[in-house]
Design a protein around this motif. Sequence first.
Motif, PDB file in Angstrom:
ATOM      1  N   TYR A  29      65.002  36.500  65.805  1.00  0.00           N
ATOM      2  CA  TYR A  29      64.678  35.826  67.067  1.00  0.00           C
ATOM      3  C   TYR A  29      63.692  34.674  66.828  1.00  0.00           C
ATOM      4  N   TYR A  30      62.589  34.934  66.120  1.00  0.00           N
ATOM      5  CA  TYR A  30      61.591  33.878  65.925  1.00  0.00           C
ATOM      6  C   TYR A  30      62.074  32.810  64.952  1.00  0.00           C
ATOM      7  N   ALA A  31      62.988  33.172  64.043  1.00  0.00           N
ATOM      8  CA  ALA A  31      63.489  32.182  63.079  1.00  0.00           C
ATOM      9  C   ALA A  31      64.103  30.988  63.811  1.00  0.00           C
ATOM     10  N   ALA A  35      61.922  30.032  71.459  1.00  0.00           N
ATOM     11  CA  ALA A  35      61.473  31.037  72.423  1.00  0.00           C
ATOM     12  C   ALA A  35      60.648  30.480  73.585  1.00  0.00           C
ATOM     13  N   PHE A  36      59.909  29.372  73.324  1.00  0.00           N
ATOM     14  CA  PHE A  36      58.815  29.027  74.238  1.00  0.00           C
ATOM     15  C   PHE A  36      59.181  28.056  75.343  1.00  0.00           C
ATOM     16  N   GLY A  37      58.442  28.142  76.446  1.00  0.00           N
ATOM     17  CA  GLY A  37      58.485  27.109  77.477  1.00  0.00           C
ATOM     18  C   GLY A  37      59.608  27.305  78.477  1.00  0.00           C
ATOM     19  N   THR A  43      56.640  32.025  78.587  1.00  0.00           N
ATOM     20  CA  THR A  43      55.582  31.021  78.519  1.00  0.00           C
ATOM     21  C   THR A  43      54.273  31.741  78.211  1.00  0.00           C
ATOM     22  N   THR A  44      53.583  31.296  77.172  1.00  0.00           N
ATOM     23  CA  THR A  44      52.309  31.929  76.796  1.00  0.00           C
ATOM     24  C   THR A  44      51.139  31.124  77.375  1.00  0.00           C
ATOM     25  N   ALA A  45      49.955  31.720  77.345  1.00  0.00           N
ATOM     26  CA  ALA A  45      48.785  31.090  77.970  1.00  0.00           C
ATOM     27  C   ALA A  45      48.516  29.658  77.489  1.00  0.00           C
ATOM     28  N   PRO A  46      48.554  29.375  76.171  1.00  0.00           N
ATOM     29  CA  PRO A  46      48.281  27.988  75.769  1.00  0.00           C
ATOM     30  C   PRO A  46      49.317  27.005  76.290  1.00  0.00           C
ATOM     31  N   GLU A  47      50.529  27.499  76.571  1.00  0.00           N
ATOM     32  CA  GLU A  47      51.579  26.628  77.102  1.00  0.00           C
ATOM     33  C   GLU A  47      51.417  26.433  78.613  1.00  0.00           C
ATOM     34  N   LEU A  78      46.798  33.556  63.747  1.00  0.00           N
ATOM     35  CA  LEU A  78      47.959  34.413  63.495  1.00  0.00           C
ATOM     36  C   LEU A  78      49.030  34.098  64.528  1.00  0.00           C
ATOM     37  N   GLY A  79      50.235  33.790  64.089  1.00  0.00           N
ATOM     38  CA  GLY A  79      51.359  33.552  65.001  1.00  0.00           C
ATOM     39  C   GLY A  79      51.117  32.400  65.948  1.00  0.00           C
ATOM     40  N   PRO A  80      50.984  31.160  65.426  1.00  0.00           N
ATOM     41  CA  PRO A  80      50.597  30.021  66.284  1.00  0.00           C
ATOM     42  C   PRO A  80      51.693  29.482  67.196  1.00  0.00           C
ATOM     43  N   GLY A  81      52.888  30.046  67.200  1.00  0.00           N
ATOM     44  CA  GLY A  81      53.930  29.567  68.119  1.00  0.00           C
ATOM     45  C   GLY A  81      54.246  28.105  67.897  1.00  0.00           C
ATOM     46  N   ARG A  82      54.096  27.292  68.953  1.00  0.00           N
ATOM     47  CA  ARG A  82      54.374  25.851  68.821  1.00  0.00           C
ATOM     48  C   ARG A  82      53.164  25.046  68.355  1.00  0.00           C
ATOM     49  N   LEU A 107      47.472  28.975  58.775  1.00  0.00           N
ATOM     50  CA  LEU A 107      48.312  29.483  59.856  1.00  0.00           C
ATOM     51  C   LEU A 107      49.228  30.575  59.302  1.00  0.00           C
ATOM     52  N   VAL A 108      49.141  31.750  59.915  1.00  0.00           N
ATOM     53  CA  VAL A 108      49.994  32.852  59.473  1.00  0.00           C
ATOM     54  C   VAL A 108      51.254  32.842  60.334  1.00  0.00           C
ATOM     55  N   GLU A 109      52.354  32.461  59.724  1.00  0.00           N
ATOM     56  CA  GLU A 109      53.602  32.262  60.479  1.00  0.00           C
ATOM     57  C   GLU A 109      54.773  32.506  59.539  1.00  0.00           C
ATOM     58  N   THR A 110      55.736  33.305  59.978  1.00  0.00           N
ATOM     59  CA  THR A 110      56.902  33.567  59.128  1.00  0.00           C
ATOM     60  C   THR A 110      58.104  32.697  59.498  1.00  0.00           C
ATOM     61  N   SER A 111      58.132  32.149  60.702  1.00  0.00           N
ATOM     62  CA  SER A 111      59.325  31.407  61.142  1.00  0.00           C
ATOM     63  C   SER A 111      59.302  29.965  60.631  1.00  0.00           C
ATOM     64  N   ALA A 113      61.179  27.461  61.521  1.00  0.00           N
ATOM     65  CA  ALA A 113      61.306  26.511  62.637  1.00  0.00           C
ATOM     66  C   ALA A 113      59.960  26.346  63.343  1.00  0.00           C
ATOM     67  N   LEU A 114      59.215  27.439  63.506  1.00  0.00           N
ATOM     68  CA  LEU A 114      57.914  27.322  64.181  1.00  0.00           C
ATOM     69  C   LEU A 114      56.883  26.660  63.268  1.00  0.00           C
ATOM     70  N   ARG A 115      56.985  26.868  61.967  1.00  0.00           N
ATOM     71  CA  ARG A 115      56.083  26.142  61.052  1.00  0.00           C
ATOM     72  C   ARG A 115      56.261  24.627  61.245  1.00  0.00           C
ATOM     73  N   ALA A 146      44.077  34.939  67.543  1.00  0.00           N
ATOM     74  CA  ALA A 146      45.465  35.414  67.638  1.00  0.00           C
ATOM     75  C   ALA A 146      45.778  35.648  69.103  1.00  0.00           C
ATOM     76  N   ASN A 147      46.675  34.837  69.651  1.00  0.00           N
ATOM     77  CA  ASN A 147      47.125  35.045  71.030  1.00  0.00           C
ATOM     78  C   ASN A 147      48.570  35.528  71.007  1.00  0.00           C
ATOM     79  N   GLU A 148      48.812  36.647  71.650  1.00  0.00           N
ATOM     80  CA  GLU A 148      50.156  37.232  71.708  1.00  0.00           C
ATOM     81  C   GLU A 148      50.793  37.332  70.323  1.00  0.00           C
ATOM     82  N   PHE A 149      50.012  37.791  69.377  1.00  0.00           N
ATOM     83  CA  PHE A 149      50.548  38.081  68.039  1.00  0.00           C
ATOM     84  C   PHE A 149      50.755  39.590  67.883  1.00  0.00           C
ATOM     85  N   LEU A 150      49.753  40.364  68.282  1.00  0.00           N
ATOM     86  CA  LEU A 150      49.827  41.819  68.069  1.00  0.00           C
ATOM     87  C   LEU A 150      51.003  42.431  68.827  1.00  0.00           C
TER      88      LEU A 150
HETATM   89  N1  SAH Z   1      50.322  32.393  69.716  1.00  0.00           N
HETATM   90  C1  SAH Z   1      51.451  31.679  70.249  1.00  0.00           C
HETATM   91  C2  SAH Z   1      52.797  32.368  69.977  1.00  0.00           C
HETATM   92  C3  SAH Z   1      52.971  33.807  70.334  1.00  0.00           C
HETATM   93  S1  SAH Z   1      54.597  34.410  69.922  1.00  0.00           S
HETATM   94  C4  SAH Z   1      51.250  31.378  71.712  1.00  0.00           C
HETATM   95  O1  SAH Z   1      50.340  31.946  72.297  1.00  0.00           O
HETATM   96  O2  SAH Z   1      52.004  30.585  72.263  1.00  0.00           O
HETATM   97  C5  SAH Z   1      54.358  35.217  68.365  1.00  0.00           C
HETATM   98  C6  SAH Z   1      54.156  34.311  67.193  1.00  0.00           C
HETATM   99  O3  SAH Z   1      53.922  35.124  66.050  1.00  0.00           O
HETATM  100  C7  SAH Z   1      55.299  33.403  66.816  1.00  0.00           C
HETATM  101  O4  SAH Z   1      54.773  32.228  66.277  1.00  0.00           O
HETATM  102  C8  SAH Z   1      56.035  34.233  65.754  1.00  0.00           C
HETATM  103  O5  SAH Z   1      56.888  33.479  64.934  1.00  0.00           O
HETATM  104  C9  SAH Z   1      54.871  34.826  65.012  1.00  0.00           C
HETATM  105  N2  SAH Z   1      55.129  36.095  64.332  1.00  0.00           N
HETATM  106  C10 SAH Z   1      55.688  37.193  64.881  1.00  0.00           C
HETATM  107  N3  SAH Z   1      55.682  38.220  64.005  1.00  0.00           N
HETATM  108  C11 SAH Z   1      55.100  37.747  62.887  1.00  0.00           C
HETATM  109  C12 SAH Z   1      54.784  38.344  61.626  1.00  0.00           C
HETATM  110  N4  SAH Z   1      55.083  39.603  61.363  1.00  0.00           N
HETATM  111  N5  SAH Z   1      54.167  37.579  60.705  1.00  0.00           N
HETATM  112  C13 SAH Z   1      53.836  36.286  60.975  1.00  0.00           C
HETATM  113  N6  SAH Z   1      54.105  35.679  62.158  1.00  0.00           N
HETATM  114  C14 SAH Z   1      54.736  36.392  63.091  1.00  0.00           C
END
Ligand code: SAH
Length: 356
Positions: A29-31, A35-37, A43-47, A78-82, A107-111, A113-115, A146-150
Amino acid sequence: MAQALIRDIIKQEGPITVERFMALALGHYYAKGTAFGRTGDFTTAPEISQVFGELIGIWCCLAWEGLGKPDPFLLVELGPGRGTLMADLLRAAKAMPGFLEAARIHLVETSPALRQAQAKALPSFKPIWRDRFEDAPQDLPLILVANEFLDALPIRQFVRTASGEVCERLVALDDDDRFVFALSPETIPGCALPAHAAQAQVGDVVETCPQAAKLTRDVAFRLGKDKGAALFIDYGPGESGVGDSLQAVKGHSYARILQDVGEADLTAHVDFAEIARQARKNGVLVHGPTPQGVWLQRMGIVERTRQLAANAPAAARDLLLSGSRRLIEPREMGTLFKVLALTSADSPAPMGFESI
Ligand code: SAH
């Protein structure tokens, strides 16, 4: 794609845990990075408002000042989204002399496309991307956000059965090759479950998030060793509880978890009490969890929004005002979302939390 791959795995290996299912589905999904907007799924808080990231920027600056303005230091998201939160954070941090020059941004990000999206959002910075938090360099003071990462980390689910035993929830295939939930044939010993599992009645689901627990231990270890502060913002209850919180969202509506596999976002409530326990066990101070609305108001969201709105054209003004309301109102994101900070033992109390 994701559906075919997960079906093959189940055919070859038998039913898989919810944890593995969630990791596989979310990886796909994240690849895609779509997802966003408004045109995406959520839609996440920073958006929603630039003020969110700006206030987190101020929080980071004050944490840095409290640490004695170390240069260099590690600024990790962690997980910076866009990349929106980090862009807003860094813009606000310009006001603190020396902060941007001292920050080593990881920036900890696996996707992939999001990188790319993050690189585009941060054109004048040179972030370094990491697959995992553990890969970030050691021996530098750490400020982590980390916002909406956990909530995106895969959870395990356990169910108390009619015979009083506990089984793990699995994902299997029915006769028509559709995904269905199932239970593990073997039972799980009580000692493997968290203490609050004792409250579970027949049919109740108890969730754990091993990756969130491990991440907390890793962050706490770093904070203890190298000093620093971490800020986690996510959604979930303040107290550990019982219940199935796994949810799928697609196109801004709830979707069926086993239906749009790899095409919908999957998240689960964050167990903040468990995060706090793991952190305390590893010797760091825990602040919160504080409801997002309360924390943002203590950080000055009302004043900052008014200031921006006063100089904005009418349409932008309305968006700013409605955005801030959405972030702080209890019926919207103000109460369900929580903010939790971890700090190294001798750090000053971080901004926005009652003193402990
Ligand atoms: N913080 C952002 C995005 C939240 S969505 C915002 O608030 O808008 C979750 C994010 O975490 C996405 O960037 C997703 O690709 C990344 N992510 C999810 N699981 C991950 C993992 N196991 N390791 C690294 N990044 C991950």
